[in-house]
Scaffold this motif. Structure first.
Motif, PDB file in Angstrom:
ATOM      1  N   GLU A  87       0.808  -1.219   0.000  1.00  7.14           N
ATOM      2  CA  GLU A  87       0.000   0.000   0.000  1.00  7.14           C
ATOM      3  C   GLU A  87       0.843   1.272   0.000  1.00  7.14           C
ATOM      4  OE1 GLU A  87      -3.098   0.700  -0.261  1.00  7.14           O
ATOM      5  OE2 GLU A  87      -3.976  -1.309  -0.259  1.00  7.14           O
ATOM      6  N   ASN A  88       2.101   1.157   0.400  1.00  6.87           N
ATOM      7  CA  ASN A  88       2.933   2.362   0.548  1.00  6.87           C
ATOM      8  C   ASN A  88       4.128   2.396  -0.400  1.00  6.87           C
ATOM      9  OD1 ASN A  88       1.760   3.829   3.054  1.00  6.87           O
ATOM     10  ND2 ASN A  88       1.845   1.681   3.680  1.00  6.87           N
ATOM     11  N   THR A 129       1.617   0.721  -6.502  1.00  2.00           N
ATOM     12  CA  THR A 129       0.198   0.548  -6.163  1.00  2.00           C
ATOM     13  C   THR A 129      -0.614   1.794  -6.486  1.00  2.00           C
ATOM     14  OG1 THR A 129       0.584  -1.131  -4.456  1.00  2.00           O
ATOM     15  CG2 THR A 129      -1.430   0.177  -4.263  1.00  2.00           C
ATOM     16  N   SER A 130      -0.121   2.958  -6.114  1.00  2.00           N
ATOM     17  CA  SER A 130      -0.872   4.189  -6.399  1.00  2.00           C
ATOM     18  C   SER A 130      -0.958   4.445  -7.901  1.00  2.00           C
ATOM     19  CB  SER A 130      -0.231   5.383  -5.691  1.00  2.00           C
ATOM     20  OG  SER A 130       1.114   5.570  -6.106  1.00  2.00           O
ATOM     21  N   ASN A 170      -3.470   1.815  -9.325  1.00  2.00           N
ATOM     22  CA  ASN A 170      -4.845   2.159  -8.936  1.00  2.00           C
ATOM     23  C   ASN A 170      -5.371   3.356  -9.721  1.00  2.00           C
ATOM     24  OD1 ASN A 170      -4.796   0.092  -7.078  1.00  2.00           O
ATOM     25  ND2 ASN A 170      -4.474   1.421  -5.304  1.00  2.00           N
ATOM     26  N   THR A 171      -4.498   4.337  -9.954  1.00  2.00           N
ATOM     27  CA  THR A 171      -4.915   5.524 -10.707  1.00  2.00           C
ATOM     28  C   THR A 171      -5.237   5.167 -12.150  1.00  2.00           C
ATOM     29  OG1 THR A 171      -3.565   6.988  -9.330  1.00  2.00           O
ATOM     30  CG2 THR A 171      -4.200   7.807 -11.487  1.00  2.00           C
ATOM     31  N   ASP A 187      -7.326  10.071  -3.871  1.00  2.34           N
ATOM     32  CA  ASP A 187      -5.989  10.605  -3.563  1.00  2.34           C
ATOM     33  C   ASP A 187      -4.887   9.871  -4.305  1.00  2.34           C
ATOM     34  OD1 ASP A 187      -7.063  12.459  -1.825  1.00  2.34           O
ATOM     35  OD2 ASP A 187      -6.860  11.157  -0.069  1.00  2.34           O
ATOM     36  N   ASP A 188      -5.218   8.709  -4.903  1.00  6.13           N
ATOM     37  CA  ASP A 188      -4.178   7.906  -5.562  1.00  6.13           C
ATOM     38  C   ASP A 188      -3.460   8.685  -6.654  1.00  6.13           C
ATOM     39  OD1 ASP A 188      -4.117   5.395  -4.247  1.00  6.13           O
ATOM     40  OD2 ASP A 188      -5.981   4.818  -5.210  1.00  6.13           O
ATOM     41  N   VAL A 227      -0.804  10.895  -5.148  1.00  4.18           N
ATOM     42  CA  VAL A 227       0.318  10.079  -4.672  1.00  4.18           C
ATOM     43  C   VAL A 227       1.138   9.583  -5.859  1.00  4.18           C
ATOM     44  CG1 VAL A 227       0.965   8.008  -3.399  1.00  4.18           C
ATOM     45  CG2 VAL A 227      -0.955   9.384  -2.611  1.00  4.18           C
ATOM     46  N   ALA A 228       0.450   9.140  -6.912  1.00  9.82           N
ATOM     47  CA  ALA A 228       1.142   8.651  -8.108  1.00  9.82           C
ATOM     48  C   ALA A 228       1.975   9.753  -8.756  1.00  9.82           C
ATOM     49  CB  ALA A 228       0.127   8.097  -9.109  1.00  9.82           C
TER      50      ALA A 228
END
Length: 253
Positions: free
Chosen positions: A202-203, A207-208, A211-212, A224-225, A228-229
């Motif tokens: 997750e960190n 992953t970000s 997910n995006t 918020d992904d 973060v991406a």
């Protein structure tokens, strides 16, 4: 860049692209291997994987694209190392061309060749049942994220190529990057993982990004992904570029 630098960079890009098209192993690794992986996961493992979707190829596509890019940038480091060892950069530096043109030629080659690989993989995915309801804006957003991801990894590859002491060392940096999607949401939801693995998954940046891209493909809220991406891609790009230019100037001195 000045017109002189742009012209020189275009020539270096053409030179580097010719090397790519003449290298069959590069084409196989960068394009065919991710496609084979996608076929394996969809048609062999897909029936046993609970991803919460009836169309597993849709779920899988973002991770496969990132793996293909990570594989492709390894060749940038390898080609850069080869040019240094053969004295190509010294030869270029003795000629009336922009000193940074040779370096940018490799970087842009990575961007172009990886873009071609991504298009081919998406086309194969369409044949396998990949479907997206994304509009033009969402596709452009996906393309922008993939470009930033490619450039960030390419500048890391430049550092490796300039600093390596062997051909294997030049491309070794890519192995952990290729492995990261396997410990992310690229293949299975992170909540199915043991707690310590889930916390790592997750960190970490993949992953970000996955997910995006998946949300954009499905026209779902990105939350918020996306920030973060973009933060991961932009931060890695800036740090890698600055460090690569420092290393390059030392090599060229």
């Amino acid at each position: 860049m000045s017109a002189h630098t742009l012209s020189n960079t275009g020539v270096m890009l053409g030179r580097s692209m010719r090397h790519v098209t003449r290298s069959i192993d590069t084409i196989i690794t960068v394009t065919i291997t991710p496609i084979a992986m996608m076929l394996l996961f969809v048609y062999v493992f897909g029936g046993a994987i609970e991803a919460g979707t009836d169309n597993y190829v849709n779920y899988l596509m973002p991770g496969i694209l990132l793996i293909a890019i990570a594989s492709g940038v390894a060749y940038t480091a390898y080609r850069l190392y080869g040019d240094l060892q053969r004295g190509i950069f010294d030869r270029f530096n003795s000629m009336p061309i922009a000193r940074s043109a040779a370096l940018w030629g490799h970087v842009l080659t990575s961007l172009v060749s990886n873009a071609i690989s991504v298009v081919v993989i998406v086309l194969v995915g369409l044949l396998m049942g990949f479907r997206s309801s994304a509009g033009v804006g969402a596709w452009l957003a996906v393309a922008g994220i993939l470009v930033m991801f490619t450039l960030a990894l390419t500048w890391i590859a430049v550092i490796a190529g300039l600093s390596a002491s062997s051909p294997d060392g030049a491309s070794a940096f890519s192995y952990p990057i290729i492995f990261l999607p396997f410990i992310s949401s690229a293949f299975v939801p992170t909540e199915t993982m043991p707690a310590p693995v889930e916390a790592f998954a997750e960190n970490q940046p993949v992953t970000s990004i996955v997910n995006t891209i998946r949300a954009l493909f499905e026209q779902q809220p990105v939350g918020d992904d996306i920030w973060v991406a973009l933060g991961w891609c932009g931060g890695l790009l800036i740090v890698a570029y600055v460090f690569a230019m420092v290393v390059y100037r030392r090599k060229a001195a």
